[in-house]
Write a protein that holds these residues in place. Structure first.
Motif, PDB file in Angstrom:
ATOM      1  N   SER A 513       0.800  -1.405   0.048  1.00  0.00           N
ATOM      2  CA  SER A 513       0.031  -0.048   0.074  1.00  0.00           C
ATOM      3  C   SER A 513       0.715   1.288  -0.006  1.00  0.00           C
ATOM      4  O   SER A 513       0.280   2.478  -0.247  1.00  0.00           O
ATOM      5  CB  SER A 513      -0.800  -0.008   1.276  1.00  0.00           C
ATOM      6  OG  SER A 513      -0.364   0.108   2.462  1.00  0.00           O
ATOM      7  N   LEU A 515       2.417   2.405   2.570  1.00  0.00           N
ATOM      8  CA  LEU A 515       2.168   2.838   3.971  1.00  0.00           C
ATOM      9  C   LEU A 515       3.027   2.229   5.096  1.00  0.00           C
ATOM     10  O   LEU A 515       3.568   1.128   4.785  1.00  0.00           O
ATOM     11  CB  LEU A 515       0.503   3.073   4.227  1.00  0.00           C
ATOM     12  CG  LEU A 515      -0.363   3.833   3.334  1.00  0.00           C
ATOM     13  CD1 LEU A 515      -1.802   3.569   3.863  1.00  0.00           C
ATOM     14  CD2 LEU A 515       0.090   5.091   3.439  1.00  0.00           C
ATOM     15  N   ASN A 518       1.064   2.001  11.854  1.00  0.00           N
ATOM     16  CA  ASN A 518       1.529   3.069  12.791  1.00  0.00           C
ATOM     17  C   ASN A 518       1.807   2.409  14.290  1.00  0.00           C
ATOM     18  O   ASN A 518       0.965   2.244  15.045  1.00  0.00           O
ATOM     19  CB  ASN A 518       0.195   4.172  13.092  1.00  0.00           C
ATOM     20  CG  ASN A 518       0.367   5.279  13.789  1.00  0.00           C
ATOM     21  OD1 ASN A 518       1.539   5.449  14.347  1.00  0.00           O
ATOM     22  ND2 ASN A 518      -0.473   6.082  14.339  1.00  0.00           N
ATOM     23  N   ILE A 586       0.587   5.257   8.604  1.00  0.00           N
ATOM     24  CA  ILE A 586       1.173   6.566   8.456  1.00  0.00           C
ATOM     25  C   ILE A 586       1.905   6.640   6.951  1.00  0.00           C
ATOM     26  O   ILE A 586       2.142   5.449   6.444  1.00  0.00           O
ATOM     27  CB  ILE A 586       2.197   6.880   9.462  1.00  0.00           C
ATOM     28  CG1 ILE A 586       3.195   5.889   9.588  1.00  0.00           C
ATOM     29  CG2 ILE A 586       1.527   7.159  10.876  1.00  0.00           C
ATOM     30  CD1 ILE A 586       4.122   6.448  10.590  1.00  0.00           C
ATOM     31  N   ASP A 587       2.033   7.796   6.261  1.00  0.00           N
ATOM     32  CA  ASP A 587       2.708   7.683   5.305  1.00  0.00           C
ATOM     33  C   ASP A 587       4.463   7.177   5.358  1.00  0.00           C
ATOM     34  O   ASP A 587       4.919   7.539   6.265  1.00  0.00           O
ATOM     35  CB  ASP A 587       2.520   9.324   4.664  1.00  0.00           C
ATOM     36  CG  ASP A 587       3.220   9.446   3.381  1.00  0.00           C
ATOM     37  OD1 ASP A 587       4.447  10.085   3.304  1.00  0.00           O
ATOM     38  OD2 ASP A 587       2.568   9.223   2.390  1.00  0.00           O
ATOM     39  N   ARG A 588       4.866   6.799   4.233  1.00  0.00           N
ATOM     40  CA  ARG A 588       6.120   6.556   4.284  1.00  0.00           C
ATOM     41  C   ARG A 588       6.980   7.478   4.327  1.00  0.00           C
ATOM     42  O   ARG A 588       8.166   7.212   5.225  1.00  0.00           O
ATOM     43  CB  ARG A 588       6.410   5.564   2.859  1.00  0.00           C
ATOM     44  CG  ARG A 588       7.943   5.036   2.942  1.00  0.00           C
ATOM     45  CD  ARG A 588       8.110   4.002   1.671  1.00  0.00           C
ATOM     46  NE  ARG A 588       6.930   2.965   1.645  1.00  0.00           N
ATOM     47  CZ  ARG A 588       6.869   1.981   0.966  1.00  0.00           C
ATOM     48  NH1 ARG A 588       7.577   1.884  -0.286  1.00  0.00           N
ATOM     49  NH2 ARG A 588       5.989   1.030   1.056  1.00  0.00           N
ATOM     50  N   GLU A 590       6.633  10.197   6.202  1.00  0.00           N
ATOM     51  CA  GLU A 590       6.488  10.441   7.593  1.00  0.00           C
ATOM     52  C   GLU A 590       7.496   9.362   8.361  1.00  0.00           C
ATOM     53  O   GLU A 590       8.191   9.756   9.571  1.00  0.00           O
ATOM     54  CB  GLU A 590       5.224  10.503   8.230  1.00  0.00           C
ATOM     55  CG  GLU A 590       4.848  11.025   9.539  1.00  0.00           C
ATOM     56  CD  GLU A 590       3.670  10.797  10.158  1.00  0.00           C
ATOM     57  OE1 GLU A 590       3.486  11.168  11.272  1.00  0.00           O
ATOM     58  OE2 GLU A 590       2.604  10.904   9.068  1.00  0.00           O
ATOM     59  N   LYS A 591       7.347   8.207   8.176  1.00  0.00           N
ATOM     60  CA  LYS A 591       8.072   7.076   8.857  1.00  0.00           C
ATOM     61  C   LYS A 591       9.698   7.479   8.671  1.00  0.00           C
ATOM     62  O   LYS A 591      10.376   7.399   9.502  1.00  0.00           O
ATOM     63  CB  LYS A 591       7.604   5.948   8.533  1.00  0.00           C
ATOM     64  CG  LYS A 591       8.182   4.556   9.277  1.00  0.00           C
ATOM     65  CD  LYS A 591       7.800   4.856  10.577  1.00  0.00           C
ATOM     66  CE  LYS A 591       8.556   3.553  11.508  1.00  0.00           C
ATOM     67  NZ  LYS A 591       8.135   3.825  13.057  1.00  0.00           N
TER      68      LYS A 591
END
Length: 680
Positions: A513, A515, A518, A586-588, A590-591
């Motif tokens: 996905s 993503l 979280n 969470i968005d990649r 952001e990670k």
């Protein structure tokens, strides 16, 4: 070190905590924990499989097959679950062994034909039938595990013979488990009686004592027959069979030129806790005998004798035996011997994972990071990282009652995570459920390989973010176990494999996905959100249906789940998840930002740690290091800048080293220490 009573109390608490956190029966948890320990010390092999079968007069809970020594082990247990150590009576032992023998006998007669093919017991009974049919058994061991104590005469029961197959009976009781705990290396003691001429190499002032000797091929076969993989528990390699050129050479030498084996082969390097030397100067007894380098040689000679029926009486093997006087130095000594030995086959860096900085980082975060208080409690706790089973108990050994109570409150039993569990949950999340299905040791090896490779590329990879995410994956693993155990469709078989494939499927889903799951949400609540639980219920049911219907040619479900093709088929499952909670992912980008930020914090922490460490080293030791490197004794010569900083530190010209100077001094100190320089 804890007494057997203290160990027993802690052991029971471990079982109760494990059973509660994973929704297991206490007896089931006991059996799993003990079997994992027996695999780790070499009493069982990586082929061990749990499988429960109980009928009137029949009882078996698992089996193991040592395919090199042709030994089948069938397991039973007597779990008392009592606060006081109970005594295992003769009647109880006889009942347990008789039920095991009945199961074996019926299995050889085709018991599997009466079983459901999707059950774990079917695989056990079927394989036993095939071992006998193909004449692949030299010995059958009936083993009873207990948290009670057996008297010595019941521990050493006489063997029997049935149709040229030897039957052995063995009880693993609380004393044996305590002995495993007492050994920091988790090596079961292998004491051997010998009569070997030897040459003593060094004097009593050394930190270790060395002997050179020659061991006969027949004696080596006998020792390996009696002790098996326990001899190699601390070894860095496993036998590779006669596949490589070296192994073919070993076999050819044994068969055609046995008298030349001594000249052609590098021999064996071994360690011991102590030795007894007779009045004739011969070695008479070797206590805790461990082969550090030469496992391939030993196994090759054994296979030549037992499998190829070759005469090994003329084979002479040189052996270098080192007695390490201080047991606390044994692990480091063994690692260095293995690392510097002139080995016959390449050893990967991951084989030295026990000394990896990974463990230090995980332990530091474990001690420093508090888990969020939950359920209205104001109490904050740690997740205790246990590198060696027993470390949790050892940490309490010398605490006063009030201090011990405080320690347990801050480090609750259910939040103890050992390296074996961590490796299993990490390999699941790395989408290799087939490896996890092969057992804890295979998972650990795979994890060690990947983490070592990661750290070689990026020594900042193990950050606070990684630690928290890894703990969340443990929480996820335990939650999935509970979900499956309580599911209406679950009939009691292949739970471990279903858990592994469910977690891996979720990981693959998030990866596809674009993503990330979280984990911050899980960390803050210390549990799995309800929306994720609903997802996992759907996934686990479909996974179970898939893995228990193996592809054509794979009637054995246990073996099917160990095959990468099984994972390929599970990934074909197509599911729709209604109304997903947007907070779950969470968005990649952001990670990636979280990871980068965490590495920046670690750089600062490492700089501070180096400065603190350097200031604790005495000027006497700095002078010792300066003399060592100034005289060009180091394996690696220092640069002029490094030597200059070391000289200033040794002469007292640096009162407070800078971060850069501290880093240089720390590297110099670590390098010298690894080369054997005697500094504190």
């Amino acid at each position: 070190m804890a007494s057997i009573e203290e160990f027993h109390e802690d052991f029971l608490q471990s079982i109760l905590s494990d059973a509660e956190s994973r929704a297991l029966l206490k007896a089931q948890s006991f059996f799993e924990i003990v079997c994992e320990d027996l695999v780790s010390v070499g009493d069982l092999t990586n082929n061990y499989s749990p499988a429960e079968y109980i009928k009137k007069g029949i009882e078996a809970y698992g089996y193991d097959y040592d395919d090199e020594r042709k030994i089948l082990t069938i397991l039973n247990h007597q779990f008392f679950q009592d606060n006081i150590i109970q005594t295992l009576t003769k009647g109880q032992i006889e009942t347990k062994f008789n039920r095991l023998k009945t199961f074996y006998k019926k299995s050889t007669e085709g018991l599997y034909k009466e079983m459901e093919e999707t059950s774990e017991a079917y695989s056990m009974a079927y394989n036993i039938y095939k071992y006998v049919e193909k004449k692949q058994l030299h010995k059958v061991r009936f083993m009873v595990l207990t948290d009670g104590k057996a008297t010595r005469n019941l521990m050493e029961l006489p063997s029997e013979t049935d149709k040229d197959i030897q039957f052995e009976f063995r009880v693993v009781d609380i004393e044996y488990l305590h002995n495993i705990y007492q050994s920091e290396s988790k090596a079961a003691v292998s004491d051997i009686e010998v009569n070997l001429p030897c040459l003593k190499i060094n004097d009593e002032n050394n930190s270790y004592q060395s002997y050179l000797t020659v061991i006969n091929g027949d004696l080596l076969v006998s020792i390996y027959e009696d002790h098996g993989q326990k001899l190699f528990e601390q070894n860095v390699r496993t036998f590779l069979q006669f596949k490589g050129n070296v192994n073919k050479g070993l076999k050819n030498t044994i068969e055609y030129k046995p008298e030349m084996f001594f000249a052609y082969n590098n021999g064996i390097t071994a360690t011991a806790e102590s030795v007894e030397v007779g009045s004739d100067g011969h070695l008479k007894k070797i206590k805790n005998f461990q082969i550090v380098n030469g496992g391939q040689t030993t196994s090759a000679i054994y296979a030549a004798r037992m499998t190829s029926n070759l005469d090994v009486s003329q084979v002479a093997v040189q052996m270098k035996l080192s007695v390490v006087k201080k047991t606390e130095n044994q692990d480091d000594f063994i690692s260095k011997v293995a690392e510097y030995a002139n080995t016959q086959n390449k050893i990967n860096n991951s084989d030295f994972f026990s000394n990896s900085p990974f463990h230090k980082d995980m332990k530091d975060y474990s001690n420093r990071i508090y888990a969020p208080a939950i359920g209205g409690s104001q109490k904050r706790t740690h997740w205790f990282y246990e590198r060696v089973r027993g470390e949790y108990l050892n940490s309490q050994a010398y605490l006063k009652p009030a201090e011990k109570g405080r320690f347990i409150n801050e480090n609750p039993k259910q939040q103890v995570v050992d390296k074996t569990l961590l490796s299993k949950t990490e390999v699941m999340w790395r989408r290799r459920p087939d490896i996890v299905s092969k057992g804890a040791q295979e998972s650990f090896k795979k994890f060690a390989d990947e983490i070592t490779e990661t750290l070689e590329k990026d020594n900042l990879a193990i950050t606070e973010t990684y630690f928290k995410d890894a703990i969340c994956r443990v929480i996820l693993f335990r939650a999935v176990e509970k979900i499956i155990s309580a599911a209406p469709w679950y009939d009691g078989g292949f739970r471990a494999q279903t858990v592994a494939y469910t977690v891996s499927y979720l990981s693959a889903l998030t990866l596809e996905s674009g993503l990330h799951l979280n984990f911050d949400l899980i960390w803050e609540t210390q549990e799995i959100p309800q929306s994720l639980i609903e997802m996992l219920k759907l996934i686990s049911e479909q996974v179970y249906q898939k893995i228990t219907r193996p592809a054509a040619g794979y009637a054995n479900i246990t073996q099917w789940t160990k095959n990468s093709m099984c994972w390929t088929s599970v990934q074909e499952i197509d599911l729709d998840f209604p109304d997903l909670d947007p907070r779950l992912f969470i968005d990649r980008a952001e990670k990636n930002y979280q990871i980068k930020e965490s590495k920046g914090i670690k750089v600062v922490d490492k700089g501070i740690d180096a400065q603190v460490f350097v200031l604790k080293v005495t000027y006497e030791d700095w002078n010792k290091l300066y003399d060592y490197y100034r005289n060009y004794k180091g394996i690696k010569n220092l640069s002029s800048m490094q030597l200059g900083v070391l000289e200033k530190m040794a002469s007292g010209k640096i009162d407070l080293p800078s971060e850069k100077q501290s880093k240089i001094l720390y590297q110099v100190y670590s390098s010298a220490k690894s080369e054997g320089v005697n500094v504190n």
